[in-house]
Design a protein around this motif. Structure first.
Motif, short mmCIF file in Angstrom:
data_model
loop_
_atom_site.label_atom_id
_atom_site.label_comp_id
_atom_site.label_asym_id
_atom_site.label_seq_id
_atom_site.Cartn_x
_atom_site.Cartn_y
_atom_site.Cartn_z
N GLU A 121 37.40 40.94 41.20
CA GLU A 121 37.52 41.54 39.87
C GLU A 121 38.41 42.79 39.91
O GLU A 121 39.23 43.00 39.01
CB GLU A 121 36.14 41.88 39.31
CG GLU A 121 35.33 40.65 38.94
CD GLU A 121 33.90 41.00 38.57
OE1 GLU A 121 33.55 42.19 38.49
OE2 GLU A 121 33.13 40.05 38.34
N ASP A 122 38.25 43.61 40.94
CA ASP A 122 39.09 44.80 41.08
C ASP A 122 40.57 44.41 41.22
O ASP A 122 41.44 45.03 40.61
CB ASP A 122 38.67 45.64 42.30
CG ASP A 122 37.33 46.34 42.09
OD1 ASP A 122 36.88 46.44 40.93
OD2 ASP A 122 36.75 46.81 43.10
N ALA A 123 40.83 43.39 42.03
CA ALA A 123 42.20 42.94 42.22
C ALA A 123 42.78 42.41 40.91
O ALA A 123 43.95 42.67 40.59
CB ALA A 123 42.26 41.86 43.30
N ARG A 124 41.98 41.68 40.15
CA ARG A 124 42.44 41.15 38.86
C ARG A 124 42.80 42.30 37.92
O ARG A 124 43.83 42.26 37.25
CB ARG A 124 41.34 40.28 38.24
CG ARG A 124 41.79 39.52 37.02
CD ARG A 124 40.72 38.59 36.48
NE ARG A 124 40.20 37.71 37.52
CZ ARG A 124 38.90 37.59 37.84
NH1 ARG A 124 38.00 38.29 37.19
NH2 ARG A 124 38.52 36.79 38.78
N GLU A 125 41.94 43.35 37.87
CA GLU A 125 42.22 44.51 37.01
C GLU A 125 43.49 45.21 37.44
O GLU A 125 44.29 45.63 36.60
CB GLU A 125 41.04 45.48 37.04
CG GLU A 125 39.81 44.99 36.31
CD GLU A 125 38.63 45.93 36.46
OE1 GLU A 125 38.78 47.05 36.99
OE2 GLU A 125 37.52 45.53 36.04
N LYS A 126 43.70 45.34 38.75
CA LYS A 126 44.92 45.99 39.24
C LYS A 126 46.16 45.19 38.85
O LYS A 126 47.19 45.77 38.47
CB LYS A 126 44.87 46.15 40.76
CG LYS A 126 43.92 47.22 41.23
CD LYS A 126 43.91 47.33 42.74
CE LYS A 126 42.91 48.37 43.20
NZ LYS A 126 42.85 48.46 44.67
N ARG A 127 46.07 43.86 38.93
CA ARG A 127 47.22 43.04 38.53
C ARG A 127 47.51 43.21 37.05
O ARG A 127 48.67 43.30 36.65
CB ARG A 127 46.95 41.56 38.85
CG ARG A 127 47.11 41.20 40.31
CD ARG A 127 47.12 39.69 40.51
NE ARG A 127 45.99 39.00 39.92
CZ ARG A 127 44.84 38.71 40.55
NH1 ARG A 127 44.70 39.06 41.81
NH2 ARG A 127 43.87 38.07 39.93
#
Length: 183
Positions: A121-127
């Motif tokens: 989820e963190d990686a998705r938000e960063k993208r």
């Protein structure tokens, strides 16, 4: 003659056949006993140190084949000796320590699973943040053209059309939201 009569006759035949085989086996055993007794009587002085082999007793209480009653019990096949039968597997009893260790392992796996989900989820938000940082958005107003919008942001209308998957750049509608690349 019915089915049960056929079964009854077959059982009688089997019992009489078995009884005659048993009788033959008794006769052979009796002959062997006679031979053993004769050999024991003919021992010499040299053989006195060697004991005579034991004789096998014959069961004389067994009824003859003519008087044997047919049995109605079905035969089940050869019987295995008791030492060849494997004992049923036992279920091991789990100790409290083993239960606690297993529960702790489950909790650890669940925690790792939650950590992986959170990382995704963190990686998705960063993208998404990176994507937003690269683009601006613009909502089309009545009378706007893709060329005017591109000129306002310093980008060609072809880039806007490609980025927003617009097949016909001459056909846009008020209310559409376009992503505009930042310079």
């Amino acid at each position: 003659m019915g089915f049960l009569d056929n079964v009854k006759d077959a059982l009688k035949d089997a019992v009489s056949t078995q009884a005659s085989k048993d009788e033959e086996a008794k006769d052979e055993a009796a002959m062997k006993d006679d031979v053993v007794v004769e050999k024991a009587d003919t021992t010499t002085a040299d053989d006195s140190a060697t004991p005579a082999p034991p004789t096998i007793p014959i069961d004389t209480d067994t009824p003859d084949a003519e008087t044997a009653e047919p049995t109605t019990e079905p035969t089940t096949g050869p019987v295995q000796p008791a030492d060849s039968v494997e004992p049923a597997p036992t279920t091991p009893v789990e100790t409290a320590e083993e239960k606690a260790a297993r529960q702790e392992a489950r909790e650890d796996r669940q925690e790792r699973k939650e950590d992986r989900q959170e990382a995704r989820e963190d990686a998705r938000e960063k993208r998404e943040d990176a994507r937003e940082a690269k683009f601006e958005t613009y909502t089309v107003k009545s009378g706007d053209t893709l060329g005017e919008i591109g000129a306002r942001f310093g980008v060609s209308y072809q880039e806007i059309a490609k980025l927003n998957s617009i097949e016909n750049p001459d056909l846009i509608f008020p209310g559409q939201v376009f992503r505009i690349p930042k310079n």
